[in-house]
Design a protein around this motif. Structure first.
Motif, PDB file in Angstrom:
ATOM      1  N   LYS A 124       0.899  -1.160   0.024  1.00 35.03           N
ATOM      2  CA  LYS A 124       0.002  -0.019   0.053  1.00 35.03           C
ATOM      3  C   LYS A 124       0.843   1.140   0.010  1.00 35.03           C
ATOM      4  CE  LYS A 124      -4.324   0.860   2.211  1.00 35.03           C
ATOM      5  NZ  LYS A 124      -5.073   0.804   3.518  1.00 35.03           N
ATOM      6  N   TRP A 133      -3.602   0.791  -2.734  1.00 33.86           N
ATOM      7  CA  TRP A 133      -3.281  -0.680  -2.835  1.00 33.86           C
ATOM      8  C   TRP A 133      -2.461  -0.896  -4.289  1.00 33.86           C
ATOM      9  CZ3 TRP A 133      -1.877  -3.627   1.011  1.00 33.86           C
ATOM     10  CH2 TRP A 133      -2.837  -3.556   2.077  1.00 33.86           C
ATOM     11  N   VAL A 134      -1.245  -1.010  -4.555  1.00 32.30           N
ATOM     12  CA  VAL A 134      -0.645  -0.950  -5.598  1.00 32.30           C
ATOM     13  C   VAL A 134      -1.137  -2.070  -6.467  1.00 32.30           C
ATOM     14  CG1 VAL A 134       1.732  -0.874  -6.830  1.00 32.30           C
ATOM     15  CG2 VAL A 134       1.533   0.178  -4.704  1.00 32.30           C
ATOM     16  N   ALA A 136      -3.736  -3.095  -7.907  1.00 34.99           N
ATOM     17  CA  ALA A 136      -5.090  -3.502  -7.465  1.00 34.99           C
ATOM     18  C   ALA A 136      -6.065  -3.135  -8.870  1.00 34.99           C
ATOM     19  CB  ALA A 136      -5.704  -3.067  -6.127  1.00 34.99           C
TER      20      ALA A 136
END
Lengths: 138, 80, 138, 80
Positions: A124, A133-134, A136
């Motif tokens: 995150k 959130w990377v 996502a």
């Protein structure tokens, strides 16, 4: 030998190197990930890493076994941090020792590329105006 | 069958908790569970990918789960 | 930033990593050469490295500049030992920090490959039955 | 012209010393120096390669050296 570590402790690159030391090694390649200060121009304050630890270890073990098999690596060490990290700190360290150096580069690159695809760890990013959130969403 | 799904990362945010329990008829597949999860929480449909692990291994849609399996929702990973 | 070091001191991988640390780096690749215990099946007792130091530094500087230019590397550190080394000790350490990791691998591999071709450093292997300048003869 | 060649590695062993001084007519090229070196010490012909550096840069056979140049024999390198 394979060493897998998912830990809340600070990662020490030398400790990963020590794990792959071998008198028959001619070269060791190490990848050290560091937390960048920006993502697409937005200032990053910190990162938080969360892992499904038992499966993360299992997936990292699979990667390391593949590296041993495919590149005939002598030893593989994969360390991943969980918890909060500041800019410049180290989320991941991978070391691969081989008899010859070309294999060490290919193997280490495969290991980090595959880790990013398959290992259940989530990152995150905290910005000044929020958090995300990377990877996502598309 | 009563199922407990374990959530990490953005899945935890969507479910507002690290676990979600629900009932489903018969012995469901991962595909069944995915469909029900998306029906209950449409935000899952917006993710880049949505995978499931059963007992710490990735399993595909046709895999049938059993009573005491550890089922984990795996949203897009971003380690490293 | 470029750091070039040709030294009789023991090489410390962490010190080369420290030289390339940068808040905008996303990945650092390091190559660590180590003295192997055998060459073509013959037991190696020790190695001795001799350098034409000012030119070695100049050639290493050229390599590092090329790495900065071609792979847009943030920082490059190249350390080479001169003098005697035992099995397992470190003749060379190269670190390359880049914004993105793929470039770091290619750049680091180019640096060690080119160092081995162009930098005026010579290695003598000591065996139980004699000694030989490596690669001197076809 | 009087020339001093500086030697490292196996070149030092062949010349039995880290320097070798000799006289050569006119302003010689690296090619002239190489030919004379091999004539005087045939062991140089057996090396995998034989290069020369002038003032710390590699120079090719047609490069003309001058009186105070630092000329170094570069046998096959093996660093790393």
């Amino acid at each position: 030998m394979i060493e897998i570590l998912v830990t809340t402790d600070k990662l020490i690159p030398q400790s990963s190197l020590d794990a792959v030391a071998d008198p028959s090694a001619g070269g060791t390649t190490q990848f050290i990930g560091t937390v960048r200060n920006q993502t697409k121009g937005k200032k990053v304050l910190k990162l938080e890493f969360e892992a499904y630890v038992p499966m993360a270890e299992k997936e990292m073990q699979k990667i390391a076994e593949e590296v041993e098999k495919r590149w005939n690596a002598l030893h593989v060490s994969m360390h991943h941090h969980v918890g909060t990290l500041e800019v410049g700190e180290i989320p991941v360290v991978i070391s691969v020792a081989t008899s010859h150096r070309k294999a060490a580069f290919e193997a280490c690159q495969y290991a980090i590329d595959t880790l990013k695809e398959t290992v259940p760890i989530w990152k995150k990013e905290y910005f000044e105006d929020g958090e995300v959130w990377v990877a996502a969403h598309p | 069958m009563n199922l407990t799904l374990i959530a990490y990362g953005i899945a935890k945010d969507i479910l507002k908790g690290s676990e979600s329990t629900f009932s489903i008829k018969g012995q469901p597949t991962i595909g069944d569970i995915k469909a029900k999860l998306i029906a209950d929480h449409p935000a899952f449909a917006e993710l880049q990918s949505l995978k499931f692990a059963v007992n710490q291994d990735y399993q595909s849609d046709d895999f049938k789960v059993s009573e005491n399996d550890e089922i984990v929702i795996i949203p897009p990973v971003s380690g490293g």
